[in-house]
Design a protein around this motif. Structure first.
Motif, PDB file in Angstrom:
ATOM      1  N   ALA A  15       0.843  -1.195   0.000  1.00  0.00           N
ATOM      2  CA  ALA A  15       0.000   0.000   0.000  1.00  0.00           C
ATOM      3  C   ALA A  15       0.874   1.240   0.000  1.00  0.00           C
ATOM      4  O   ALA A  15       1.944   1.259   0.603  1.00  0.00           O
ATOM      5  CB  ALA A  15      -0.924   0.010   1.210  1.00  0.00           C
ATOM      6  N   GLN A  16       0.405   2.262  -0.693  1.00  0.00           N
ATOM      7  CA  GLN A  16       1.029   3.583  -0.706  1.00  0.00           C
ATOM      8  C   GLN A  16      -0.083   4.558  -0.353  1.00  0.00           C
ATOM      9  O   GLN A  16      -1.193   4.444  -0.895  1.00  0.00           O
ATOM     10  CB  GLN A  16       1.604   3.862  -2.098  1.00  0.00           C
ATOM     11  CG  GLN A  16       2.154   5.257  -2.301  1.00  0.00           C
ATOM     12  CD  GLN A  16       1.077   6.243  -2.710  1.00  0.00           C
ATOM     13  OE1 GLN A  16       0.201   5.922  -3.499  1.00  0.00           O
ATOM     14  NE2 GLN A  16       1.141   7.433  -2.178  1.00  0.00           N
ATOM     15  N   SER A  17       0.181   5.484   0.566  1.00  0.00           N
ATOM     16  CA  SER A  17      -0.902   6.378   0.978  1.00  0.00           C
ATOM     17  C   SER A  17      -0.384   7.667   1.600  1.00  0.00           C
ATOM     18  O   SER A  17       0.757   7.783   1.981  1.00  0.00           O
ATOM     19  CB  SER A  17      -1.799   5.673   1.994  1.00  0.00           C
ATOM     20  OG  SER A  17      -1.078   5.444   3.185  1.00  0.00           O
ATOM     21  N   ASP A  18      -1.304   8.625   1.685  1.00  0.00           N
ATOM     22  CA  ASP A  18      -1.112   9.873   2.399  1.00  0.00           C
ATOM     23  C   ASP A  18      -2.456  10.077   3.144  1.00  0.00           C
ATOM     24  O   ASP A  18      -3.458  10.384   2.513  1.00  0.00           O
ATOM     25  CB  ASP A  18      -0.808  10.992   1.402  1.00  0.00           C
ATOM     26  CG  ASP A  18      -0.772  12.340   2.058  1.00  0.00           C
ATOM     27  OD1 ASP A  18      -0.378  12.422   3.222  1.00  0.00           O
ATOM     28  OD2 ASP A  18      -1.171  13.313   1.401  1.00  0.00           O
ATOM     29  N   ILE A  60     -10.425  -9.237   1.377  1.00  0.00           N
ATOM     30  CA  ILE A  60      -9.441  -8.155   1.527  1.00  0.00           C
ATOM     31  C   ILE A  60     -10.155  -6.885   1.981  1.00  0.00           C
ATOM     32  O   ILE A  60     -11.259  -6.585   1.526  1.00  0.00           O
ATOM     33  CB  ILE A  60      -8.658  -7.905   0.217  1.00  0.00           C
ATOM     34  CG1 ILE A  60      -7.527  -6.893   0.448  1.00  0.00           C
ATOM     35  CG2 ILE A  60      -9.580  -7.479  -0.908  1.00  0.00           C
ATOM     36  CD1 ILE A  60      -6.540  -6.806  -0.700  1.00  0.00           C
ATOM     37  N   THR A  61      -9.520  -6.190   2.923  1.00  0.00           N
ATOM     38  CA  THR A  61     -10.023  -4.906   3.406  1.00  0.00           C
ATOM     39  C   THR A  61      -8.880  -3.908   3.331  1.00  0.00           C
ATOM     40  O   THR A  61      -7.760  -4.208   3.759  1.00  0.00           O
ATOM     41  CB  THR A  61     -10.499  -5.010   4.872  1.00  0.00           C
ATOM     42  OG1 THR A  61     -11.521  -6.006   4.955  1.00  0.00           O
ATOM     43  CG2 THR A  61     -11.021  -3.684   5.386  1.00  0.00           C
ATOM     44  N   VAL A  62      -9.153  -2.731   2.772  1.00  0.00           N
ATOM     45  CA  VAL A  62      -8.176  -1.642   2.742  1.00  0.00           C
ATOM     46  C   VAL A  62      -8.763  -0.505   3.570  1.00  0.00           C
ATOM     47  O   VAL A  62      -9.849   0.000   3.259  1.00  0.00           O
ATOM     48  CB  VAL A  62      -7.877  -1.168   1.307  1.00  0.00           C
ATOM     49  CG1 VAL A  62      -6.903   0.006   1.322  1.00  0.00           C
ATOM     50  CG2 VAL A  62      -7.338  -2.315   0.468  1.00  0.00           C
ATOM     51  N   VAL A  73      -4.382   7.007  -2.028  1.00  0.00           N
ATOM     52  CA  VAL A  73      -4.126   5.657  -1.535  1.00  0.00           C
ATOM     53  C   VAL A  73      -4.005   4.743  -2.743  1.00  0.00           C
ATOM     54  O   VAL A  73      -4.689   4.935  -3.748  1.00  0.00           O
ATOM     55  CB  VAL A  73      -5.231   5.157  -0.567  1.00  0.00           C
ATOM     56  CG1 VAL A  73      -6.567   5.033  -1.263  1.00  0.00           C
ATOM     57  CG2 VAL A  73      -4.827   3.846   0.089  1.00  0.00           C
ATOM     58  N   GLY A  74      -3.087   3.778  -2.669  1.00  0.00           N
ATOM     59  CA  GLY A  74      -2.923   2.798  -3.744  1.00  0.00           C
ATOM     60  C   GLY A  74      -2.738   1.413  -3.161  1.00  0.00           C
ATOM     61  O   GLY A  74      -2.042   1.240  -2.164  1.00  0.00           O
ATOM     62  N   LEU A  75      -3.379   0.421  -3.782  1.00  0.00           N
ATOM     63  CA  LEU A  75      -3.233  -0.976  -3.395  1.00  0.00           C
ATOM     64  C   LEU A  75      -2.393  -1.667  -4.457  1.00  0.00           C
ATOM     65  O   LEU A  75      -2.679  -1.545  -5.650  1.00  0.00           O
ATOM     66  CB  LEU A  75      -4.597  -1.653  -3.286  1.00  0.00           C
ATOM     67  CG  LEU A  75      -4.595  -3.166  -3.015  1.00  0.00           C
ATOM     68  CD1 LEU A  75      -3.981  -3.466  -1.639  1.00  0.00           C
ATOM     69  CD2 LEU A  75      -6.003  -3.715  -3.109  1.00  0.00           C
ATOM     70  N   TYR A  76      -1.358  -2.389  -4.020  1.00  0.00           N
ATOM     71  CA  TYR A  76      -0.424  -3.049  -4.938  1.00  0.00           C
ATOM     72  C   TYR A  76      -0.312  -4.517  -4.590  1.00  0.00           C
ATOM     73  O   TYR A  76      -0.592  -4.928  -3.454  1.00  0.00           O
ATOM     74  CB  TYR A  76       0.957  -2.394  -4.842  1.00  0.00           C
ATOM     75  CG  TYR A  76       0.959  -0.957  -5.292  1.00  0.00           C
ATOM     76  CD1 TYR A  76       1.350  -0.618  -6.582  1.00  0.00           C
ATOM     77  CD2 TYR A  76       0.551   0.063  -4.445  1.00  0.00           C
ATOM     78  CE1 TYR A  76       1.343   0.696  -7.015  1.00  0.00           C
ATOM     79  CE2 TYR A  76       0.536   1.379  -4.869  1.00  0.00           C
ATOM     80  CZ  TYR A  76       0.934   1.684  -6.149  1.00  0.00           C
ATOM     81  OH  TYR A  76       0.905   2.990  -6.588  1.00  0.00           O
ATOM     82  N   PRO A  87      -0.739  -0.276  -9.719  1.00  0.00           N
ATOM     83  CA  PRO A  87      -1.799  -0.619  -8.765  1.00  0.00           C
ATOM     84  C   PRO A  87      -2.575  -1.859  -9.216  1.00  0.00           C
ATOM     85  O   PRO A  87      -2.590  -2.222 -10.394  1.00  0.00           O
ATOM     86  CB  PRO A  87      -2.709   0.609  -8.775  1.00  0.00           C
ATOM     87  CG  PRO A  87      -1.871   1.709  -9.330  1.00  0.00           C
ATOM     88  CD  PRO A  87      -0.900   1.061 -10.272  1.00  0.00           C
ATOM     89  N   VAL A  88      -3.255  -2.513  -8.274  1.00  0.00           N
ATOM     90  CA  VAL A  88      -4.061  -3.690  -8.563  1.00  0.00           C
ATOM     91  C   VAL A  88      -5.167  -3.312  -9.551  1.00  0.00           C
ATOM     92  O   VAL A  88      -5.901  -2.353  -9.314  1.00  0.00           O
ATOM     93  CB  VAL A  88      -4.687  -4.256  -7.267  1.00  0.00           C
ATOM     94  CG1 VAL A  88      -5.688  -5.343  -7.568  1.00  0.00           C
ATOM     95  CG2 VAL A  88      -3.602  -4.752  -6.332  1.00  0.00           C
ATOM     96  N   PRO A  89      -5.298  -4.050 -10.662  1.00  0.00           N
ATOM     97  CA  PRO A  89      -6.392  -3.775 -11.607  1.00  0.00           C
ATOM     98  C   PRO A  89      -7.753  -4.019 -10.940  1.00  0.00           C
ATOM     99  O   PRO A  89      -7.900  -4.942 -10.122  1.00  0.00           O
ATOM    100  CB  PRO A  89      -6.162  -4.783 -12.735  1.00  0.00           C
ATOM    101  CG  PRO A  89      -4.743  -5.196 -12.607  1.00  0.00           C
ATOM    102  CD  PRO A  89      -4.415  -5.101 -11.144  1.00  0.00           C
TER     103      PRO A  89
END
Length: 124
Positions: A15-18, A60-62, A73-76, A87-89
């Motif tokens: 995950a990448q986030s601010d 899955i929970t983000v 926010v990005g999910l990888y 990022p996850v398609p």
């Protein structure tokens, strides 16, 4: 929701986030940047999640935290044949579990009290 594995194999989530994120897969927290704040590159899980077959799903929970300023926010995911820089398609994410194989449907016959199917490698 659910993550649908595009291939069999071992996967790591990131995950990448601010300003913070948590990624929980199959009930286990894989990534937790809740207290460390903003990240400009993905933070990767140390554990892998195994999928025996392409199309297998897991819950899955983000979770995402925003404090002030910019928001993102990005999910990888990193796994077999995947460019982990993307990022996850969206088609790998489902609102519910896939309980039958692609192309199959599950229905109820009005004249039967109970329906079931036994499916194995020799069924198709």
């Amino acid at each position: 929701g659910y993550f649908k594995a595009p291939q069999a194999g071992n996967y790591k989530f990131g995950a990448q986030s601010d300003d913070g994120a948590k990624v929980i897969v199959g009930g286990t927290t894989q990534v937790d940047t809740w207290s460390s704040g903003a990240t400009t590159t993905p933070t990767w899980a140390t554990n892998t999640v195994s999928f025996a077959n392409a199309g297998d799903t897991t819950q899955i929970t983000v979770e995402y935290k925003e404090v002030t300023g910019a928001a993102n926010v990005g999910l990888y995911v990193d796994g077999p044949g995947i460019d982990k820089g993307l990022p996850v398609p969206s088609d790998w994410l489902l609102p519910k579990a896939q309980v039958v194989p692609d192309g199959w449907t599950l229905g109820i016959d009005d004249n039967v009290n109970y329906d079931f199917a036994v499916i194995n490698t020799n069924s198709v």
